[in-house]
Design an enzyme around this catalytic site. Sequence first.
Site, PDB file in Angstrom:
ATOM      1  CE1 TYR B 129      -3.691   2.063   0.480  1.00 13.04           C
ATOM      2  CE2 TYR B 129      -2.363   3.597   1.533  1.00 13.04           C
ATOM      3  CZ  TYR B 129      -3.725   3.382   0.835  1.00 13.04           C
ATOM      4  OH  TYR B 129      -4.620   4.407   0.496  1.00 13.04           O
ATOM      5  CD  GLN B 191     -11.465   2.895  -0.311  1.00 12.78           C
ATOM      6  OE1 GLN B 191     -11.612   3.000   0.773  1.00 12.78           O
ATOM      7  NE2 GLN B 191     -11.223   4.098  -1.034  1.00 12.78           N
ATOM      8  CG  ASN B 214      -5.667   7.212   6.188  1.00  8.42           C
ATOM      9  OD1 ASN B 214      -5.982   5.821   6.207  1.00  8.42           O
ATOM     10  ND2 ASN B 214      -6.366   7.922   5.343  1.00  8.42           N
ATOM     11  CB  SER B 237       8.681   9.239  12.474  1.00  9.77           C
ATOM     12  OG  SER B 237       9.986   8.826  12.420  1.00  9.77           O
ATOM     13  CD  GLN B 259      13.094  10.655  11.997  1.00  7.99           C
ATOM     14  OE1 GLN B 259      12.231  10.250  11.777  1.00  7.99           O
ATOM     15  NE2 GLN B 259      13.936  10.670  10.870  1.00  7.99           N
ATOM     16  CG  HIS B 262       8.697  12.140   9.433  1.00  7.75           C
ATOM     17  ND1 HIS B 262       8.338  12.018   8.382  1.00  7.75           N
ATOM     18  CD2 HIS B 262       9.854  11.621   9.771  1.00  7.75           C
ATOM     19  CE1 HIS B 262       9.617  10.973   7.976  1.00  7.75           C
ATOM     20  NE2 HIS B 262      10.490  10.949   8.806  1.00  7.75           N
ATOM     21  CD  GLU B 327      10.385   5.157  13.165  1.00  9.81           C
ATOM     22  OE1 GLU B 327      10.100   5.878  13.644  1.00  9.81           O
ATOM     23  OE2 GLU B 327      10.058   4.689  11.789  1.00  9.81           O
ATOM     24  CG  HIS B 328      14.639   6.347  13.607  1.00  8.40           C
ATOM     25  ND1 HIS B 328      13.400   6.986  13.158  1.00  8.40           N
ATOM     26  CD2 HIS B 328      14.967   5.737  12.252  1.00  8.40           C
ATOM     27  CE1 HIS B 328      12.909   6.745  12.063  1.00  8.40           C
ATOM     28  NE2 HIS B 328      13.746   5.763  11.477  1.00  8.40           N
ATOM     29  CG  ASP B 361      14.675   8.275   7.170  1.00  2.93           C
ATOM     30  OD1 ASP B 361      14.416   7.029   8.165  1.00  2.93           O
ATOM     31  OD2 ASP B 361      14.325   9.360   7.652  1.00  2.93           O
ATOM     32  CD  GLU B 415      -1.143 -33.951  24.869  1.00  2.43           C
ATOM     33  OE1 GLU B 415      -1.468 -34.095  23.867  1.00  2.43           O
ATOM     34  OE2 GLU B 415      -0.143 -33.465  25.572  1.00  2.43           O
ATOM     35  CG  HIS B 420      -3.062 -37.976  18.074  1.00  5.56           C
ATOM     36  ND1 HIS B 420      -4.406 -37.657  17.689  1.00  5.56           N
ATOM     37  CD2 HIS B 420      -2.289 -36.911  17.515  1.00  5.56           C
ATOM     38  CE1 HIS B 420      -4.433 -36.407  17.531  1.00  5.56           C
ATOM     39  NE2 HIS B 420      -3.263 -35.948  17.075  1.00  5.56           N
TER      40      HIS B 420
END
Lengths: 430, 430
Positions: B129, B191, B214, B237, B259, B262, B327-328, B361, B415, B420
Amino acid sequence: MRIVALDKESKQSILNDLLKRSPNNYSQYESTVNQIIDRVRAEGDKALFDYTLQFDKFTLTAENIRVTKEEIAEAYTQMDENLIDVIRQSAENIRAFHQKQLRNSWFDAKPDGTILGMKITAIERAGVYVPGGKAAYPSSVLMNVIPAKVAGVDEIIMTTPPGKDGKVNPGTLVAADIAGVDTIYKVGGAQAIAAMAFGTESVPKVDKITGPGNIFVALAKKAVYGYVSIDSIAGPSEILVLADETATPRYVAADLLSQAEHDELASAILITTSKELAEKVSEEVDGFVKVLERAPIIQKSLDNYGYILLAESMEDAIDAANAIASEHLEIITKNPFDTMTRIRNAGAIFLGEYASEPLGDYFAGPNHILPTNGTARFFSPVNVDDFIKKTSIISYSRQALEKVHNQIETFAKSEGLTAHANSIKVRFED
Amino acid sequence: MRIVALDKESKQSILNDLLKRSPNNYSQYESTVNQIIDRVRAEGDKALFDYTLQFDKFTLTAENIRVTKEEIAEAYTQMDENLIDVIRQSAENIRAFHQKQLRNSWFDAKPDGTILGMKITAIERAGVYVPGGKAAYPSSVLMNVIPAKVAGVDEIIMTTPPGKDGKVNPGTLVAADIAGVDTIYKVGGAQAIAAMAFGTESVPKVDKITGPGNIFVALAKKAVYGYVSIDSIAGPSEILVLADETATPRYVAADLLSQAEHDELASAILITTSKELAEKVSEEVDGFVKVLERAPIIQKSLDNYGYILLAESMEDAIDAANAIASEHLEIITKNPFDTMTRIRNAGAIFLGEYASEPLGDYFAGPNHILPTNGTARFFSPVNVDDFIKKTSIISYSRQALEKVHNQIETFAKSEGLTAHANSIKVRFED
């Protein structure tokens, strides 16, 4: 057992039927599960105690929530010694196989001062859910816990619902002890998952939750995904046997039934190119059903999701096996390894006449927690990688960065991220 | 930029604040997202066309849903040639790094006829995406697609929302072409996720969906998890710089802001043992904010989630860094590699003064899609393993099974799974 010609239509209709068993089809329970999670998150232990009284009819307190050393010692005395030895041997095999999955951190160094790599670290705390009652399988305890232990997880906790008397299944306790669980909490259901995801006064927050459970447990795991990591959500068990005329009908029949006995949603499918084998397996199945203890369950699961599919060619048979992406796939053909090379989607592949599926459930060493319901297209058996995470490592010298700084600035500016460009630029502004 | 003493309280309050940014906190949109998914599942293309008209104001049809070769060729003519070269070089670096992650299938054979192993196969179809508008980052296209390509995925599709004029961002198209995307579909939002998860007449069903989006896209990905695999759900971020008195304040300040630009939820934190560095970085930040283009965003994100934390010891600083699990993480200390050994939780670690975060990045090669919001405790950067799955391989000889058949039967019977046990027993009943 019904024999059906394998064609496009029968394949699609079976695929559709199998997917109906998906644990994703139970959204009507989501609001109940979300309520339980929210309450545990807000109220901590108090919510656990209330839910345990409501669902398990046991008065849980901060004092009795942990299984004691004495209870574990008592569990050993309640188990057959031979069985304890078997569990120990099985645990040893599981450990040996999973140790081969361990990976090293690695790096690549260039003479201009560049170092790039990946650092592997174990997660700090893992939480294993074990169902209570009849669904408490010591073998599953081993399969959940040992990969985490081998990965180097610092602390492994377990949650499992208590009986009305506050006791936990002795098999669960012995297996947990042999596998190396640190603490066992007497909590079950969605409330146990919430407790491990968010922490309560008594139950510590974990980084990853694994283990099977009923639909409430499965939905709770899905709901907390993102706050913690989870294993894949397991659906009903499945076996697919891919066999030609060289297979022994009696063995194939027995193996199909070994999965059909799990529950009424379990699926057992034989795909074969041999009409003779198809007919003989069907007869053997009928014979076994008469004598096996769990015949009522077996009969229902065969009626619902049991098929013998007669294929026109081994190629068609293999295509269908890849489309079904079965949890367990037995290959009993003239040259099973050759057939295996053409299998793309399966949780575990059992090769040849003596790799009967229960060998994998109990003893060989590979994990028996496997992707179900077609998810072997993208999910894997539980393995050591599930309990580690990777961190990228990046080191550049001034010289190495200088060579490429204009390119980085160009790329950053083209995305409108000028402060990104600036952070590279300032290093060369003199 | 505010300077705060690092202690238990400030650490906990910052951790709580950061977690508020979690994409898990938007359940109010879940019903909308579920409606969209259900409709796409039921109506296929028709639902896609309707939603695209509603949300993107473009009349989508079965004829214009795919980006054409001509559109891709046109996109190249709209891009700066130097930039295209940079994208190509970046793609080459990403490919080289990810190729080092490739793993072999493996097996272990014993002389009694036992073979145990794991077979590695790529998933068949991946779906990426890509957001539209300003959030269309060519660098992200590379980071999503190349690992799948390197893993050996057969087919990689992409979905991205069209503009009102039916066009797609040229940077997205060029990056997709360089990275090796097979087909691009002009669909966005929840969608698009539903279309890739379940398939429509035009969009084929995929095995795994990756890529940012989003909150509707994020919730849709969570909703279809289990039907397909997804990457981890990304939050805003973050950068954390761990520095001592040897760091250059101007570089640290520039990196924090890279950062912060962002979005307003982004977080930039410096943890240092040096009061002097803390003060100088704060000054440099103020200076940069005056001149940087995206100052309004930067100022808001600094006000919300920007901190300079003054630690009493490097040990405290490292503990806090592990708790935040950024993250970083930049390490700018006397001996950054030594400091790195004590870091357990981070998405990517940048070592030393010249490993500025935007280098990662855009260019170095390691993936820039990294776990956010503390999930580096258990999640990893996007990597080749995300596009493969493992299948256990089990083969036993008669001799090997005979040695252990009693043990397997004992375990299975304990069991209550007698079918089995039966499947092992029948092989030795003569």
